[in-house]
Design a protein around this motif. Structure first.
Motif, PDB file in Angstrom:
ATOM      1  N   THR A  25       0.818  -1.208   0.000  1.00 15.45           N
ATOM      2  CA  THR A  25       0.000   0.000   0.000  1.00 15.45           C
ATOM      3  C   THR A  25       0.855   1.264   0.000  1.00 15.45           C
ATOM      4  OG1 THR A  25      -0.244  -0.167   2.420  1.00 15.45           O
ATOM      5  CG2 THR A  25      -1.993  -1.114   1.056  1.00 15.45           C
ATOM      6  N   PHE A  28       1.693   1.638  -3.565  1.00 14.76           N
ATOM      7  CA  PHE A  28       0.489   2.062  -4.280  1.00 14.76           C
ATOM      8  C   PHE A  28       0.272   3.571  -4.145  1.00 14.76           C
ATOM      9  CE2 PHE A  28      -3.857   3.272  -2.932  1.00 14.76           C
ATOM     10  CZ  PHE A  28      -4.440   3.420  -4.185  1.00 14.76           C
ATOM     11  N   TYR A  29       0.300   4.093  -2.913  1.00 18.94           N
ATOM     12  CA  TYR A  29       0.053   5.526  -2.722  1.00 18.94           C
ATOM     13  C   TYR A  29       1.143   6.363  -3.394  1.00 18.94           C
ATOM     14  CZ  TYR A  29      -3.866   5.032   0.518  1.00 18.94           C
ATOM     15  OH  TYR A  29      -5.094   4.765   1.077  1.00 18.94           O
ATOM     16  N   GLN A  54      -1.824   4.017   4.981  1.00 20.12           N
ATOM     17  CA  GLN A  54      -1.265   2.823   4.347  1.00 20.12           C
ATOM     18  C   GLN A  54      -1.579   1.571   5.163  1.00 20.12           C
ATOM     19  OE1 GLN A  54       0.241   5.737   4.924  1.00 20.12           O
ATOM     20  NE2 GLN A  54       1.912   6.148   3.494  1.00 20.12           N
ATOM     21  N   LEU A  57      -5.354   0.727   4.855  1.00 21.07           N
ATOM     22  CA  LEU A  57      -5.684   0.135   3.562  1.00 21.07           C
ATOM     23  C   LEU A  57      -5.155  -1.294   3.472  1.00 21.07           C
ATOM     24  CD1 LEU A  57      -6.842   0.312   0.730  1.00 21.07           C
ATOM     25  CD2 LEU A  57      -4.676   1.317  -0.033  1.00 21.07           C
ATOM     26  N   VAL A  61      -7.500  -4.461   2.528  1.00 17.37           N
ATOM     27  CA  VAL A  61      -7.234  -5.357   1.395  1.00 17.37           C
ATOM     28  C   VAL A  61      -7.121  -6.798   1.887  1.00 17.37           C
ATOM     29  CG1 VAL A  61      -5.570  -5.956  -0.404  1.00 17.37           C
ATOM     30  CG2 VAL A  61      -6.172  -3.561  -0.014  1.00 17.37           C
ATOM     31  N   VAL A  98      -7.956   4.673  -8.795  1.00 16.26           N
ATOM     32  CA  VAL A  98      -7.362   3.931  -7.679  1.00 16.26           C
ATOM     33  C   VAL A  98      -7.091   2.486  -8.097  1.00 16.26           C
ATOM     34  CG1 VAL A  98      -7.838   2.999  -5.386  1.00 16.26           C
ATOM     35  CG2 VAL A  98      -8.351   5.387  -5.881  1.00 16.26           C
ATOM     36  N   HIS A 101      -3.972   1.929 -10.318  1.00 13.65           N
ATOM     37  CA  HIS A 101      -2.693   2.017  -9.598  1.00 13.65           C
ATOM     38  C   HIS A 101      -2.516   0.869  -8.614  1.00 13.65           C
ATOM     39  CE1 HIS A 101      -1.472   5.777 -11.357  1.00 13.65           C
ATOM     40  NE2 HIS A 101      -2.620   6.357 -11.026  1.00 13.65           N
ATOM     41  N   LEU A 102      -3.592   0.408  -8.000  1.00 12.72           N
ATOM     42  CA  LEU A 102      -3.468  -0.715  -7.067  1.00 12.72           C
ATOM     43  C   LEU A 102      -3.060  -1.982  -7.807  1.00 12.72           C
ATOM     44  CD1 LEU A 102      -3.758  -1.824  -4.204  1.00 12.72           C
ATOM     45  CD2 LEU A 102      -6.176  -2.249  -4.686  1.00 12.72           C
ATOM     46  N   ALA A 105       0.508  -1.703  -8.797  1.00 11.74           N
ATOM     47  CA  ALA A 105       1.376  -1.863  -7.629  1.00 11.74           C
ATOM     48  C   ALA A 105       1.528  -3.335  -7.264  1.00 11.74           C
ATOM     49  CB  ALA A 105       0.823  -1.076  -6.441  1.00 11.74           C
ATOM     50  N   TRP A 122      -7.200 -10.460  -9.449  1.00  8.63           N
ATOM     51  CA  TRP A 122      -7.282  -9.290  -8.575  1.00  8.63           C
ATOM     52  C   TRP A 122      -8.058  -8.151  -9.246  1.00  8.63           C
ATOM     53  CZ3 TRP A 122      -7.454  -7.764  -3.903  1.00  8.63           C
ATOM     54  CH2 TRP A 122      -6.872  -8.525  -2.897  1.00  8.63           C
ATOM     55  N   TYR A 126     -11.128  -6.596  -7.434  1.00 10.79           N
ATOM     56  CA  TYR A 126     -11.188  -5.172  -7.128  1.00 10.79           C
ATOM     57  C   TYR A 126     -12.466  -4.547  -7.675  1.00 10.79           C
ATOM     58  CZ  TYR A 126     -10.466  -0.194  -7.186  1.00 10.79           C
ATOM     59  OH  TYR A 126     -10.657   1.158  -7.017  1.00 10.79           O
TER      60      TYR A 126
END
Length: 404
Positions: A25, A28-29, A54, A57, A61, A98, A101-102, A105, A122, A126
């Motif tokens: 995370t 990711f950010y 972070q 999150l 997850v 989001v 990018h997740l 990542a 995933w 998601y």
């Protein structure tokens, strides 16, 4: 639609998420803010600096991967996240940014282990979650606009009164600049307030509990000034309200949100607050009094001393005027306090009162304060015989406590 095989692939990543979830995370950010810096105006950069966002999150997850077969069991948690999202004006299109990018990542952290089938799994997981969240948040937005005086997004409010409540806490009375009504709310809910922070060059939103009962005319927030020499970005928002926002100024405000709310029962109730954590409980207690509720109410509050104890006279007056209301106050130091019943030195200690006073089969408990404060008293209440389902708590900031 996620398939059974894809669910198994997602569940297979649980050990990785337990071990390296925060690493994921954080990456990711960092990636998202590099490619979409405009989102820094939406996210709490204070919680980015202290890594609370972070960590929260990563926990979310992991919980989703563990419960991918039955995501509905996460609805209480997802509702809390959804409430925060509508207070920040998050919209369905934001989930695509989001999500991109997740997923990227995950691939970048797993490297060679990130097979195409795993990434596809995933992706399906998601967007299943994004659909659940978007639909839930749409229903929350619809409820907002159906209220008299309701709205979505940001609405300008005038600070009509700024009242010092203690050495650290000041109240801001917020009236809509358009002169219209304000939506009712459930006692315990919060507002988001958005300010421009020159030091960061960003707009920054922060959530503040509404510290008064619903009245249809104004909202009140009661904000603690941070006294650290170099305050975090969180402190920058609160301190800017104290130092630079004056009566007559405009601030952007979102509609009331949050699911830490007073239950509509006739059961005995115990409020347990630490420091500025009393603010949502003030709204609950005032609402009970305004409605003439006969519920037996006990308030237990702890702070450093009388100079930082906001609303102490209000609490005293409520206890004097209403036979069904009692209050107990813990100060770190009682120096300078005249002899008075129901004042104690040291940290809040629920065991001091004995099981019979605090716990009956139907007693409800509402706890608000720092995370460690909540965790201690939650565990103490369980040890004293309280029912888990009768204990409600609010942790300011990202949800990180996993207590029930």
């Amino acid at each position: 639609m996620i398939t059974a095989a894809q669910k198994e692939l997602v569940k297979a990543t649980v050990p990785f998420l337990r071990e390296r979830g925060v690493e994921l995370t954080k990456h990711f950010y960092s990636r998202m803010f590099m490619h979409n810096p405009e989102l820094k105006n939406v996210f709490n950069m204070g919680n980015q600096q202290n890594e609370r966002q972070q960590t929260a999150l990563a926990g979310a997850v992991l919980a989703y991967a563990e419960n991918i077969d039955h995501p509905e069991v996460l609805m209480p948690v997802l509702d809390g996240i959804g409430q925060k999202h509508i207070s920040l004006d998050i919209r369905p299109e934001d989930y695509f940014i989001v999500g991109g990018h997740l997923l990227a990542a995950i691939g970048e952290i797993l490297e060679d282990q990130a097979s195409e089938s795993l990434l596809k799994a995933w992706e399906a997981a998601y967007f299943q979650l994004a659909d659940i969240m978007s639909q839930h948040e749409l229903s929350l937005y619809n409820k907002q606009i159906q209220k008299k005086g309701g709205w979505t997004g940001w609405r300008p409010f005038i600070v009509k009164d700024k009242v010092r409540e203690s050495d650290e806490i000041t109240s801001f009375y917020l009236y809509p600049s358009d002169g219209g009504a304000v939506a009712d709310f459930l006692p315990g809910q919060y507002l988001s307030v958005r300010l421009f922070i020159p030091e960061l060059g960003l707009l920054q939103p922060r959530q503040y509990s509404i510290s008064t009962a619903p009245n249809g005319i104004y909202y009140r927030i009661s904000v603690k000034r941070e006294t650290a020499e170099h305050p975090t970005p969180d402190g920058m928002i609160s301190n800017r309200l104290h130092s630079f926002v004056n009566e007559g100024d405009l601030v952007d405000v979102s509609a009331p949100a949050g699911n830490f709310t007073l239950q509509n029962t006739g059961n005995p109730i115990v409020f347990i607050s630490g420091g500025v954590g009393q603010t949502p409980l003030i709204a609950m207690m005032e609402s009970l009094i305004n409605n003439g509720s006969p519920r037996q109410a006990t308030w237990i509050h702890g702070c450093r001393g009388k100079e930082v104890h906001a609303f102490k006279e209000t609490l005293h007056q409520w206890a004097v005027a209403h036979d069904n209301v009692s209050r107990h106050v813990f100060y770190n130091n009682l120096a300078g306090i005249y002899a008075e019943d129901n004042h104690y030195e040291g940290w809040v200690d629920l065991k001091r009162f004995g099981d019979d006073m605090l716990v009956s089969p139907d007693t409800e408990f509402y706890i608000c304060g720092p995370g460690q404060f909540i965790e201690k008293h939650y565990k103490d209440l369980l040890a004293m015989g309280a029912k888990e389902e009768s204990i409600y708590f609010e942790e300011f900031g990202p949800q990180s406590l996993q207590l029930n």
